[in-house]
Design an enzyme around this catalytic site. Structure first.
Site: not given
Lengths: 341, 341
Positions: B129, B243
């Site tokens: 990710c 994130h």
């Protein structure tokens, strides 16, 4: 031993309150303590050295008879009030940004450039908190190999915005924890709980914020490295207290990891916490939860910068330090203590 | 138009659940959907496309008749089960780390190397990710000037540890908000609320963690840049979802800020949010609170790297993206959709 009359201007804020405690902890030779704040706080009493000190309204007359004045107020008030303390005969250690880059004012981190206090003209400036926290561990590595470039990303706690910042994050955590709407932000530009805000200070040259440029401009002055190249990204994170920084350094000369580790282990003001094998995360690397309310800068995750074309000259580490203490009050009281020695 | 029998292995986790939603949102030509999970979840029903799909126990026989299998399970289960899906005739898009660096397995971010799906042998891997979120905005800049070095510090959300990670942070926020003791951490190595954990994954070569080495190793494979130099520091932050990354790039050739801005504004998968003058922080730069539960990587704080000795070849930016969506499920479904085209 000489006793000093010490005043704290801005004694009720997060940093001023911590300064009172640091004076006690560092056994500062305080003859008399004067706590100066807004008229609103005048008359309140603060515990100090087994007794109590009553807060006075901060007026120029209050500086009469002071040997040392510690400034813990905003830039505007510092610019207005502190020259009056100098006129009254005091030496000022100021935590604001107002005088930091003035060529007539030393900017001091005692572990790095204590000698600079010798040429003060009444005011000594205390550096920005993120600057102190990043430079204390950079300096011993610089002494080994000569730092030329710093690339730093910060993870800065709510405490950097003072007591109102901490209270705002606490209120947001409480609201989220109860499943209630998050109160409208005031201290910060957006909600901080479960969020990150990549702006501290206003935008300055080239798209960097004022906070980001401090690491370059103050770092150059403190380390006497006018050509130091610094790229800083400052980010506010939902942590109550203790700033953290991811730091990548480039050097003029080769530096081994062993040399870096030895230099950090021996450096004043630094605690090396770097044990990948440790069973507990708390012993493996610094975390803000462990570095709050103490005076050292903890350093870990020490490793080569594998992206540096000359890996022998690149080092990366992670560090955490209490922003209110070493980032502000502790450093200021350390400077004041140098004045008494 | 051909309809496909699609299975999701690990359909009840954070990523698997998101994959179901992404199939609908991307109008994937699903003839039949099979949701595979542990025996414990078998029999539960999940809404899909106006109807309901019953979860089946994940056994090799379940792959019979599948055209496409999306993997959303841990490395060990992926390694054990997914080759059986290939044997059963399906093409697998796997989100685990198990096959990512296998030279026989393409590793694909559709905005970057869609053409690599052409040489698959039954398995296509979905990248890490943080790698996807950092590379999607790096790629358009690479096309302008040739990236040679990346220095990245991450600010990774609890969602990276799946549903248990998010639940743990939520429980800690609730406890702190009520003034209760923080429950013992399980998903993370330490308390995450009001803290930062500078370790994601185990420690690997040279003191970097497995998560940190992924950006280098997967980045080289995806961008076809075997010599790319990457220094990554991965930090878990108390954010539920999305994130963020502070990224500094060095290039082979000069790149102006204007060229960089144009390239990012035109890049698929990217949303440029970079307006220093905007009244609201939400319009000024990306923040995780704004980038959660949507598919684009938001980029802002675009500026020259003033620390680069050749400033014409250095760029710094900040980006945020939803880790469960573009960091995992969205990217996997995009790859699967390329297979149908």
């Amino acid at each position: 031993m000489k006793q000093y009359t010490v005043a704290i201007l801005g004694a009720t804020g997060a940093v001023g309150t911590q300064m009172v405690q640091c004076l006690e902890e560092q056994n500062f030779p305080v003859g008399k303590l004067k706590l100066l704040a807004s008229a609103r706080s005048a008359g309140k009493k603060v515990a100090f050295a087994g007794g109590e000190v009553e807060i006075e309204e901060a007026r120029p007359e209050a500086f009469e008879g002071c040997d040392i004045v510690l400034g813990a107020v905003d830039d505007d008030i510092a610019r207005d009030m502190l020259p009056k303390a100098v006129e009254a005969g005091a030496v000022v250690v100021d935590n604001s940004h107002a005088f930091r880059l003035d060529p007539d004012v030393p900017l001091v981190v005692p572990e790095i450039n204590a000698e600079d206090i010798s040429w003060h003209h009444g005011i000594i400036a205390n550096p920005n908190c993120a600057t102190i926290i990043g430079l204390v561990p950079t300096w011993p590595l610089h002494k080994v190999a000569g730092v030329t470039r710093m690339i730093v990303s910060t993870y800065q706690a709510a405490s950097g915005a003072g007591a109102p910042g901490m209270a705002e994050l606490e209120a947001q955590i409480a609201a989220m924890g109860r499943g209630e709407a998050i109160p409208e932000p005031r201290a910060f530009a957006a909600q901080l709980v479960s969020n990150l805000i990549p702006q501290i200070g206003g935008f300055k040259e080239e798209g960097y914020t004022s906070e980001e440029m401090k690491l370059q401009n103050e770092g150059r002055k403190i380390m006497h490295l006018p050509e130091l190249r610094v790229n800083c990204t400052c980010v506010r994170v939902p942590v109550l207290r203790s700033h953290s920084e991811s730091v990548t350094l480039e050097f003029e000369r080769d530096i081994t990891l062993e040399e870096a580790r030895e230099a950090l282990a021996a450096a004043p003001g630094v605690k090396l916490v770097d044990d990948r094998e440790a069973a507990s995360a708390h012993d493996r690397y610094p975390m803000p939860i462990d570095t709050s309310d103490q005076d050292l800068i903890w350093v870990g995750r020490l490793r080569r910068d594998i992206s540096n074309p000359n890996t022998a000259r690149g080092i990366t580490f992670w560090c955490c330090g209490d922003q209110i203490r070493k980032g502000a009050a502790t450093n200021a009281v350390q400077i004041a203590k140098l004045l008494t020695e």
